[in-house]
Design an enzyme around this catalytic site. Structure first.
Site, PDB file in Angstrom:
ATOM      1  N   HIS A  34       0.867  -1.676   0.272  1.00 16.88           N
ATOM      2  CA  HIS A  34       0.044   0.124   0.068  1.00 16.88           C
ATOM      3  C   HIS A  34       0.622   1.347  -0.535  1.00 16.88           C
ATOM      4  CE1 HIS A  34      -3.728  -2.500   0.334  1.00 16.88           C
ATOM      5  NE2 HIS A  34      -3.480  -2.451   1.207  1.00 16.88           N
ATOM      6  N   ASP A  52      -2.616 -10.370  -2.724  1.00 14.63           N
ATOM      7  CA  ASP A  52      -3.333 -10.110  -0.912  1.00 14.63           C
ATOM      8  C   ASP A  52      -4.571  -9.172  -2.044  1.00 14.63           C
ATOM      9  OD1 ASP A  52      -2.159  -8.645   1.320  1.00 14.63           O
ATOM     10  OD2 ASP A  52      -3.396  -7.814   0.572  1.00 14.63           O
ATOM     11  N   HIS A  74      -6.279  -7.147  -0.967  1.00 16.45           N
ATOM     12  CA  HIS A  74      -6.547  -5.809  -1.508  1.00 16.45           C
ATOM     13  C   HIS A  74      -5.817  -4.927  -1.980  1.00 16.45           C
ATOM     14  CE1 HIS A  74      -6.707  -6.584   3.629  1.00 16.45           C
ATOM     15  NE2 HIS A  74      -7.748  -5.259   3.101  1.00 16.45           N
ATOM     16  N   ASP A 128      -4.417 -12.691   3.257  1.00 20.09           N
ATOM     17  CA  ASP A 128      -5.877 -12.148   3.727  1.00 20.09           C
ATOM     18  C   ASP A 128      -7.318 -12.485   3.144  1.00 20.09           C
ATOM     19  OD1 ASP A 128      -5.036 -10.227   1.860  1.00 20.09           O
ATOM     20  OD2 ASP A 128      -4.029  -8.744   3.292  1.00 20.09           O
TER      21      ASP A 128
HETATM   22  C1  SP5 Z   1      -1.058  -5.242   3.718  1.00 21.38           C
HETATM   23  C2  SP5 Z   1      -2.290  -4.959   4.383  1.00 21.38           C
HETATM   24  O1  SP5 Z   1      -2.784  -5.677   3.522  1.00 21.38           O
HETATM   25  N1  SP5 Z   1      -3.530  -3.866   4.398  1.00 21.38           N
HETATM   26  C3  SP5 Z   1      -5.084  -3.978   5.226  1.00 21.38           C
HETATM   27  C4  SP5 Z   1      -5.180  -2.665   5.580  1.00 21.38           C
HETATM   28  C5  SP5 Z   1      -6.827  -2.649   5.918  1.00 21.38           C
HETATM   29  N2  SP5 Z   1      -6.843  -2.181   6.709  1.00 21.38           N
HETATM   30  C6  SP5 Z   1      -8.161  -1.353   7.154  1.00 21.38           C
HETATM   31  C7  SP5 Z   1      -8.251  -2.095   7.610  1.00 21.38           C
HETATM   32  C8  SP5 Z   1     -10.407  -2.104   8.110  1.00 21.38           C
HETATM   33  C9  SP5 Z   1     -10.735  -2.838   9.119  1.00 21.38           C
HETATM   34  N3  SP5 Z   1     -11.712  -3.157   8.955  1.00 21.38           N
HETATM   35  C10 SP5 Z   1     -12.066  -4.049  10.586  1.00 21.38           C
HETATM   36  C11 SP5 Z   1     -13.396  -5.019  10.671  1.00 21.38           C
HETATM   37  C12 SP5 Z   1     -13.296  -5.833  12.048  1.00 21.38           C
HETATM   38  N4  SP5 Z   1     -14.989  -5.913  12.150  1.00 21.38           N
HETATM   39 ZN    ZN Z   2      -4.498  -7.264   2.026  1.00 24.71          ZN
END
Ligand code: SP5
Ligand code: ZN
Length: 342
Positions: free
Chosen positions: A157, A193, A195, A282
Site C-alpha cells: 500500500h 493480497d 487488498h 488475507d
Molecule cells: C497489507 C494489508 O493487507 N493491509 C490492509 C489494510 C486494511 N486496513 C483497513 C482495515 C479495516 C478493518 N476493519 C475491521 C473490521 C473488523 N470487523
Molecule cells: Zn491485504
C-alpha cells in the site's frame, strides 16, 4: 527455499482507527512467529544484508523518506500521543501540490488512511523489512530459484510518498529495483493480497519495464476504496503495464484462480524475466478483516501456478491477519511452489 527474516520488526506495533476507537493494529508482531513456526520444517532461515538506501530513493520521494525518518521524534516533541497519524487529507478540490509545514498537515500529506500510524519502532522496522526484500532479490538475482522475504511491516500500500494500509516502504518495489539493476529488462509484480496493491501500482504506473498485476477485493466495497479498478491500465509509457482484477465479496478458489491465470498469461505475454509475488494471505476464509473464502488447502494450488511461470521468483509477505492460520497458509504457497518446481 531460503527465508529471509530478522527480529528488527518487534518494536513496531501501530494503532489503527477502528469504527470509533484507536485499537492495536491487526498487523501484529505475532504474525512473524506464526510464519516462522509453519515454514521451519521445510525451509531455511537467513538474515538480511545491509540496506542499500539508493533502492528506496529509486521508488520513494526524498522528502517522504526524510519526513518518515524524523516523524516520531517530532511527534514526541510536539504531541506525545501513543501514535502519530493524520487527521486531514488532501481531498477533492484541495491543493494536492502544496506541502504543509505543520506536523499534522505533513502526516495527512504523507499518509492516506486512518488504519495506519507511526510509533517509536516503526521506521527502523520499515527499513529492516525493506532490507529483507532487497536480500531476497539479490540472492535470486545471484542464482537462487526463489526466496521468501518475511517482511513486516508489509509494503504494497505504500506509494511513492504516502504510508497507509499498514505499509510504509514498498518492499515489493525494492525487490523489483534489485532485479532491474541486475539486468532483468522487465519485471512482473503479481499481487495476490486480498487488498489492491495501490502503492505498487502508483510507483510503477508510468513505466513499461515493470508489469504490475493485482487480484483483489473490488474497491467499490473494500479498502483502499479509491483505486484498483480494472480501468486502471497504466499511463504514458506504462499504458498496458498495469492490470487489476477486482473480485466480489465471497470469492472462492475457482473464480479467484481464473483471475490469477489471466495475470499469469499477461506476465508471460509481456516477456518478464523475473517475478515479485506480493504474498498476502488475507484472502483466507477466516481472515478477521476480509471477505474472500480461500481455504488453507487452496494455497499450494496458487504456489504451483506461480512456479509454472518458470521465472526467478521473490515472495514478499504482505497481509494475512488470521494469525494462527497465517503461517500454514504462507507455507502452503511456498510448498506448492516447490512441489511444482521439482
Ligand atoms: C497489507 C494489508 O493487507 N493491509 C490492509 C489494510 C486494511 N486496513 C483497513 C482495515 C479495516 C478493518 N476493519 C475491521 C473490521 C473488523 N470487523
Ligand atoms: Zn491485504
Amino acid at each position: 527455499m531460503l527465508v529471509v527474516t530478522s527480529d528488527d520488526h518487534l518494536a513496531h506495533h501501530a494503532l489503527e482507527l477502528d469504527s470509533t476507537n484507536l485499537i492495536p493494529s491487526w498487523e501484529t508482531p505475532t504474525r512473524v512467529d506464526s510464519v516462522r513456526r509453519a515454514v521451519a520444517p521445510d525451509h531455511r532461515f537467513v538474515g538480511p544484508g545491509e540496506l542499500d538506501v539508493s533502492l528506496l530513493h529509486a521508488i520513494h520521494d526524498g522528502e517522504y523518506l526524510a519526513f518518515m525518518a524524523g516523524v516520531w521524534d517530532r511527534w514526541v516533541a510536539e504531541e506525545a500521543g501513543p501514535a502519530a497519524m493524520g487527521v486531514a487529507w488532501p481531498a477533492r478540490r484541495f491543493d494536492q501540490g502544496r506541502r504543509p509545514t505543520a506536523l499534522r498537515g505533513l502526516l495527512g500529506y504523507h499518509g492516506f488512511a486512518a488504519d495506519c500510524s507511526v510509533v517509536g519502532g516503526t521506521w527502523s522496522a520499515a527499513l529492516a523489512s525493506a532490507a529483507l526484500a532487497q536480500t531476497a532479490a539479490e540472492l535470486v538475482a545471484g542464482g537462487e530459484r526463489a526466496m521468501f522475504a518475511l517482511c513486516r511491516p508489509p509494503g504494497h500500500h505504500a506509494t511513492r510518498d504516502q504510508f497507509g494500509g499498514y505499509c510504509y516502504l514498498n518492499n515489493a518495489g525494492v525487490a523489483v529495483e534489485v532485479f532491474r539493476r541486475s539486468g532483468v529488462e522487465r519485471v512482473a509484480v503479481l499481487d495476490i493480497d486480498y487488498h489492491h496493491g495501490n502503492g505498487t501500482q502508483d510507483i510503477f504506473y508510468e513505466r513499461d519495464d515493470v508489469l504490475v498485476c493485482s487480484i483483489h477485493a473490488d474497491p467499490a466495497f473494500e479498502f483502499p476504496y479509491f483505486c484498483g479498478h480494472a480501468s486502471e491500465t497504466g499511463h504514458g509509457a506504462g499504458e498496458g503495464y498495469n492490470r487489476n482484477e477486482p473480485l466480489p465479496a465471497g470469492t472462492e478458489l475457482a473464480e479467484w484462480l481464473t483471475a490469477v491465470d489471466r495475470c499469469v498469461d499477461a506476465i508471460r505475454d509481456a516477456g518478464c524475466g523475473a517475478v515479485v509475488v506480493s504474498t498476502g494471505v488475507d484472502t483466507f476464509e477466516a481472515d478477521p478483516i476480509s471477505q474472500f473464502l480461500l481455504r488453507t488447502d487452496d494455497y499450494p494450488v496458487v504456489g504451483a501456478r506461480i512456479a509454472d511461470m518458470g521465472l526467478p521468483t521473490v515472495f514478499v509477505l504482505e497481509g494475512g491477519y488470521a494469525v494462527d492460520a497465517l503461517g500454514d497458509n504462507v507455507a502452503g504457497v511456498l510448498n506448492g511452489f516447490e512441489a511444482a518446481s521439482a
